[in-house]
Design an enzyme around this catalytic site. Structure first.
Site, PDB file in Angstrom:
ATOM      1  CE  LYS A 140      39.382  34.216  38.107  1.00 50.44           C
ATOM      2  NZ  LYS A 140      38.537  33.810  39.250  1.00 50.44           N
ATOM      3  NE  ARG A 142      35.690  39.499  37.278  1.00 48.26           N
ATOM      4  CZ  ARG A 142      36.838  39.149  37.854  1.00 48.26           C
ATOM      5  NH1 ARG A 142      37.971  39.382  37.265  1.00 48.26           N
ATOM      6  NH2 ARG A 142      36.827  38.575  39.012  1.00 48.26           N
ATOM      7  NE  ARG A 176      41.866  35.329  47.826  1.00 54.65           N
ATOM      8  CZ  ARG A 176      41.227  35.476  46.681  1.00 54.65           C
ATOM      9  NH1 ARG A 176      41.696  34.936  45.579  1.00 54.65           N
ATOM     10  NH2 ARG A 176      40.106  36.154  46.636  1.00 54.65           N
ATOM     11  NE  ARG A 221      41.264  39.584  46.490  1.00 54.58           N
ATOM     12  CZ  ARG A 221      41.017  38.973  45.336  1.00 54.58           C
ATOM     13  NH1 ARG A 221      41.956  38.261  44.762  1.00 54.58           N
ATOM     14  NH2 ARG A 221      39.831  39.076  44.744  1.00 54.58           N
ATOM     15  NE  ARG A 267      35.408  38.499  44.886  1.00 58.10           N
ATOM     16  CZ  ARG A 267      36.289  37.859  45.657  1.00 58.10           C
ATOM     17  NH1 ARG A 267      36.244  37.995  46.959  1.00 58.10           N
ATOM     18  NH2 ARG A 267      37.204  37.105  45.105  1.00 58.10           N
TER      19      ARG A 267
END
Ligand code: AP5
Ligand code: MG
Length: 229
Positions: free
Chosen positions: A10, A87, A126, A159, A170
């Protein structure tokens, strides 16, 4: 609005869309991460950050306040891109009310889909720039200079919620709370499905194509023209 599981891309697609649209990119996750840098975060923000670091959703009231406080973003001349909000169904209803008050409407809700094993590989690799928040991937979108951002030379970091335990939480939160939001927008005939496999540029091209294939032709044409400038 961009929906999709954690790691579906996203933020990466919001960035590519923004290069054409110059819209206001509102990512609630980014707002929380920025708040983590404050010297004295409010008790509400501290509570939000504790949820976030465990991979859980932040309570609706806090997430909705963050967006209400930034309602001006929704009136940006280039439009707006909502990334990671809403969400839950509760958040979707509150957004609907906010948009009605502001006399705004949604062009499209893009739902990025990706197999679970690719999601885990994307999150594990990431890295983000601690200064400008640009997103990289160690193997798929590596920086030119290892550990440094190509845009601002900031340091690239992991992160906190990209640890394996938090990733699992998550994904569960997504399946449990966010999937019903897709059905909600599907009933409003706003969903544009986009397969998020392939390179970021492939996914972007598919996004523009799928927007055009549905009833968002004008919007897609506008993006195409902007891309030629
Ligand atoms: P948030 O920051 O929104 O995280 P998320 O939804 O888990 O999504 P991510 O940012 O992890 O993934 P993404 O889809 O943006 O993928 P990206 O482009 O980075 O939220 C974080 C937390 O904040 C939540 O868990 C929650 O606690 C809280 N929160 C936020 N909003 C909330 C709300 N509304 N209500 C309650 N709580 C809320 O890409 C991932 C990686 O893949 C990158 O390394 C990238 O370089 C790479 N990549 C991307 N596309 C490709 C591609 N096509 N090919 C190869 N690599 C790619
Ligand atoms: Mg993101």
């Amino acid at each position: 609005m961009l929906l999709g599981a954690p790691g579906a891309g996203k933020g990466t697609q919001a960035d590519l869309l923004n290069r054409r649209l110059h819209a206001c990119h509102l990512s609630t996750g980014e707002v929380f991460r920025a708040a983590a840098q404050l010297r004295e975060p409010s008790p509400a923000i501290q509570d939000a950050l504790a949820h976030m670091n465990r991979g859980e959703l932040v309570p609706d009231a806090i997430a909705c306040n963050i967006v209400s406080e930034r309602a001006d973003c929704l009136k940006c001349a280039g439009g707006f891109i909502l990334d990671g909000f809403p969400r839950t169904l509760g958040q979707a209803v509150q957004l609907q009310n906010l948009m009605q008050d502001q006399e705004l409407s949604l062009h499209a809700v893009i739902n990025y889909t990706l197999p679970a094993e690719t999601i885990i590989a994307r999150l594990g690799g990431r890295r983000i720039c601690e200064k400008c928040k640009a997103v990289y991937h160690m193997t798929d979108r590596p920086p030119k200079v290892e550990g440094r951002c190509g845009r601002c030379d900031g340091k690239l970091v992991h992160r906190e919620d990209d640890q394996p335990e938090a990733i699992q939480v998550r994904l569960e939160a997504y399946n449990h709370s966010t999937k019903p939001v897709i059905d909600y927008y599907d009933k409003l005939k706003l969903i544009v499905e986009v397969d998020a496999t392939g390179t970021a540029e492939d996914v972007f091209a598919r996004t523009v194509l799928n927007l055009g294939a549905l009833r968002h032709v004008e919007f897609a044409r506008e993006m195409w023209v902007l891309g030629q400038e």
